[in-house]
Design an enzyme around this catalytic site. Structure first.
Site, PDB file in Angstrom:
ATOM      1  N   GLU A 138       0.862  -1.220   0.092  1.00 31.33           N
ATOM      2  CA  GLU A 138      -0.319   0.017  -0.049  1.00 31.33           C
ATOM      3  C   GLU A 138       0.949   1.373  -0.036  1.00 31.33           C
ATOM      4  OE1 GLU A 138      -3.903   2.032   2.337  1.00 31.33           O
ATOM      5  OE2 GLU A 138      -2.182   1.158   3.586  1.00 31.33           O
TER       6      GLU A 138
ATOM      7  N   ASP B 221      -2.638  11.614  -2.674  1.00 35.96           N
ATOM      8  CA  ASP B 221      -2.820  13.317  -3.018  1.00 35.96           C
ATOM      9  C   ASP B 221      -3.285  13.538  -4.570  1.00 35.96           C
ATOM     10  OD1 ASP B 221      -2.146  13.583  -0.228  1.00 35.96           O
ATOM     11  OD2 ASP B 221      -0.112  13.254  -0.692  1.00 35.96           O
TER      12      ASP B 221
HETATM   13  C1  LIG Z   1      -4.457  11.531   1.412  1.00 36.48           C
HETATM   14  S1  LIG Z   1      -3.212  10.588   2.638  1.00 36.48           S
HETATM   15  C2  LIG Z   1      -4.160   8.937   2.371  1.00 36.48           C
HETATM   16  C3  LIG Z   1      -3.921   8.192   3.623  1.00 36.48           C
HETATM   17  C4  LIG Z   1      -4.434   6.606   3.447  1.00 36.48           C
HETATM   18  N1  LIG Z   1      -3.792   5.708   2.277  1.00 36.48           N
HETATM   19  C5  LIG Z   1      -6.057   6.416   3.469  1.00 36.48           C
HETATM   20  O1  LIG Z   1      -6.668   6.415   2.532  1.00 36.48           O
HETATM   21  O2  LIG Z   1      -6.455   6.785   4.425  1.00 36.48           O
HETATM   22  C6  LIG Z   1      -1.792  10.310   1.260  1.00 36.48           C
HETATM   23  C7  LIG Z   1      -0.631   9.649   2.092  1.00 36.48           C
HETATM   24  O3  LIG Z   1       0.206   9.266   1.314  1.00 36.48           O
HETATM   25  C8  LIG Z   1       1.452   9.708   1.821  1.00 36.48           C
HETATM   26  N2  LIG Z   1       2.453  10.082   0.502  1.00 36.48           N
HETATM   27  C9  LIG Z   1       2.192  10.872  -0.585  1.00 36.48           C
HETATM   28  N3  LIG Z   1       3.269  11.112  -1.363  1.00 36.48           N
HETATM   29  C10 LIG Z   1       3.994  10.184  -1.025  1.00 36.48           C
HETATM   30  C11 LIG Z   1       5.243   9.679  -1.427  1.00 36.48           C
HETATM   31  N4  LIG Z   1       6.072  10.214  -2.640  1.00 36.48           N
HETATM   32  N5  LIG Z   1       5.989   8.687  -0.745  1.00 36.48           N
HETATM   33  C12 LIG Z   1       5.402   8.337   0.481  1.00 36.48           C
HETATM   34  N6  LIG Z   1       4.280   8.424   0.918  1.00 36.48           N
HETATM   35  C13 LIG Z   1       3.588   9.567   0.171  1.00 36.48           C
HETATM   36  C14 LIG Z   1       1.350  11.247   2.436  1.00 36.48           C
HETATM   37  O4  LIG Z   1       2.338  11.443   3.534  1.00 36.48           O
HETATM   38  C15 LIG Z   1      -0.007  10.637   3.165  1.00 36.48           C
HETATM   39  O5  LIG Z   1       0.055  10.047   4.429  1.00 36.48           O
END
Ligand SMILES: C[S@@+](CC[C@H](N)C(=O)[O-])C[C@H]1O[C@@H](n2cnc3c(N)ncnc32)[C@H](O)[C@@H]1O
Length: 215
Positions: A43, A117
């Protein structure tokens, strides 16, 4: 995700038994790390980790890995995982753009993107986790039968993803613009973001795709 920075988070994450430190050294050897040759599901952008802490119990014959770059957020996922004693769950504290440094070709059976995001500005398109620079990376590490799953509340990101998948030669296996009312949601486990958006009555977009040749 707005969080107050926790100065101790970095140290706590590094000490957590489920966080794999120096994952580059495990590249090609994940089966040895888990002690079995069960499929690996990853994930990307795990967030606070509710999904993984649930599915690792529901599906013990799958090895689950969560990737998250923000230590404060990952710490919450680690703590959530303390509620289970599953040995099929690990976390990586890293940026997804370096995924090919920690997984060898064909090492991953499924990649899951949950509420990534959306990066709505055009100039930020390259940061979207379904931009072709990421899709080409995923294709390399997936097994020949490997799949990519996406769930999102964001229609623009969904439309962008469909275009990028086609551009990169992925084939759509499943598709819904109202996931929760579709047959694909039968065994769905909601993420934190998913619950938030569906409580507001927003539709969830979903797809499952496979690279035409995984690598
Ligand atoms: C909007 S949140 C969604 C969290 C979870 N998947 C949910 O559905 O509740 C997106 C997560 O992806 C992580 N994230 C975004 N870009 C990333 C990257 N390039 N590498 C690692 N983590 C990343 C962010 O830090 C954040 O915690």
């Amino acid at each position: 995700m707005r969080l107050r920075r926790k100065p101790y988070a970095k140290e706590m994450v590094q000490k957590h038994p489920r966080v794999v430190l120096e994952p580059e050294r495990v590249k090609g050897f994940w089966k040895e790390l888990f002690g079995n040759d069960r499929p690996i599901h990853v994930e990307l952008g795990t967030g606070k980790g509710r999904f993984l802490s649930t599915v690792c119990r529901m599906h013990p014959r799958i090895n689950w890995i969560g990737v998250e770059r923000i230590e404060d957020v990952l710490l919450q996922a680690c703590r959530k995982s303390d509620e289970t004693d599953c040995d099929n769950l690990r976390f990586l504290w890293m940026d997804i753009q370096h995924l090919n440094e920690v997984f060898a070709e064909g090492e991953v059976e499924k990649i899951l993107l949950h509420f990534s995001d959306p990066w709505p500005k055009k100039r930020h398109a390259k940061r979207r986790l379904t931009h072709h620079r990421f899709l080409n990376l995923y294709r390399k590490i997936l097994t020949p039968s490997g799949t990519l799953q996406l769930k999102t509340d964001n229609e623009s990101l969904f439309a962008f993803t469909l275009e990028e998948l086609e551009h990169c030669g992925f084939r759509l296996l499943e598709f819904s613009r109202d996931f929760h009312r579709s047959p694909y949601a039968r065994e769905n486990v909601q993420t934190e973001y998913e619950e938030k958006f569906s409580e507001r009555g927003l539709p969830i977009y979903y797809l499952l795709a496979r690279p035409s040749s995984a690598y």
